[in-house]
Design a protein around this motif. Structure first.
Motif, PDB file in Angstrom:
ATOM      1  N   ARG A   1      30.913  35.283  46.000  1.00  0.00           N
ATOM      2  CA  ARG A   1      31.542  36.525  46.409  1.00  0.00           C
ATOM      3  C   ARG A   1      32.967  36.312  46.111  1.00  0.00           C
ATOM      4  NH1 ARG A   1      30.313  37.688  52.647  1.00  0.00           N
ATOM      5  NH2 ARG A   1      31.509  39.502  52.199  1.00  0.00           N
ATOM      6  N   LEU A   2      33.757  35.191  46.482  1.00  0.00           N
ATOM      7  CA  LEU A   2      35.205  35.067  45.945  1.00  0.00           C
ATOM      8  C   LEU A   2      35.221  35.213  44.303  1.00  0.00           C
ATOM      9  CD1 LEU A   2      36.027  32.180  48.378  1.00  0.00           C
ATOM     10  CD2 LEU A   2      36.813  34.468  48.389  1.00  0.00           C
ATOM     11  N   ASP A   3      34.330  34.492  43.713  1.00  0.00           N
ATOM     12  CA  ASP A   3      34.465  34.602  42.224  1.00  0.00           C
ATOM     13  C   ASP A   3      34.501  36.166  41.917  1.00  0.00           C
ATOM     14  OD1 ASP A   3      34.477  32.041  41.797  1.00  0.00           O
ATOM     15  OD2 ASP A   3      32.552  31.720  41.307  1.00  0.00           O
ATOM     16  N   GLY A   4      33.596  37.094  42.556  1.00  0.00           N
ATOM     17  CA  GLY A   4      33.868  38.573  42.133  1.00  0.00           C
ATOM     18  C   GLY A   4      34.993  39.214  42.539  1.00  0.00           C
ATOM     19  N   VAL A   5      35.538  38.656  43.988  1.00  0.00           N
ATOM     20  CA  VAL A   5      36.806  39.422  44.431  1.00  0.00           C
ATOM     21  C   VAL A   5      37.890  38.978  43.262  1.00  0.00           C
ATOM     22  CG1 VAL A   5      38.756  39.161  45.878  1.00  0.00           C
ATOM     23  CG2 VAL A   5      36.359  39.416  46.560  1.00  0.00           C
ATOM     24  N   HIS A   6      37.830  37.617  42.946  1.00  0.00           N
ATOM     25  CA  HIS A   6      38.995  37.186  41.983  1.00  0.00           C
ATOM     26  C   HIS A   6      39.031  37.922  40.559  1.00  0.00           C
ATOM     27  CE1 HIS A   6      41.871  34.569  40.127  1.00  0.00           C
ATOM     28  NE2 HIS A   6      41.126  34.463  39.147  1.00  0.00           N
ATOM     29  N   ALA A   7      37.767  38.100  40.059  1.00  0.00           N
ATOM     30  CA  ALA A   7      37.616  39.121  38.853  1.00  0.00           C
ATOM     31  C   ALA A   7      38.008  40.329  38.736  1.00  0.00           C
ATOM     32  CB  ALA A   7      36.188  38.891  38.164  1.00  0.00           C
ATOM     33  N   ASP A   8      37.625  40.901  40.006  1.00  0.00           N
ATOM     34  CA  ASP A   8      37.963  42.351  40.262  1.00  0.00           C
ATOM     35  C   ASP A   8      39.769  42.593  40.242  1.00  0.00           C
ATOM     36  OD1 ASP A   8      35.484  43.025  40.234  1.00  0.00           O
ATOM     37  OD2 ASP A   8      35.134  43.219  42.326  1.00  0.00           O
TER      38      ASP A   8
END
Length: 88
Positions: A51-58
């Motif tokens: 989830r944090l990886d996705g937030v960072h990418a977004d």
């Protein structure tokens, strides 16, 4: 039957057929939306790191598009990380 009567009956029949088609399309759309919603609800929840990886990418993408500043992204990511990791 007069021309006006024939025209009225033809126009009414066409309108009725069109509204039946619209109702069928709306019903099909509702069924498709329900299927998508069910797949989302029943899909496995990603772990906190994913989830944090996705937030960072977004957020990185938003910075690249000049939608937010890098500072705003950092603050928001820190806030979300606290919430996500607090749930885990």
């Amino acid at each position: 039957m007069s021309n006006k009567a024939v025209h009225y009956v033809s126009k009414s029949a066409a309108a009725a057929a069109g509204s039946l088609g619209t109702a069928a399309a709306a019903a099909a759309s509702a069924v498709a939306a329900a299927a998508v919603a069910a797949s989302i609800v029943l899909s496995p929840v990603p772990n906190a790191a994913d989830r944090l990886d996705g937030v960072h990418a977004d957020l990185l993408r938003a910075v690249e598009l000049n939608q937010i500043t890098a500072e705003q992204a950092e603050k928001f990511e820190a806030k979300l990380a606290g919430r996500i990791l607090g749930e885990a």
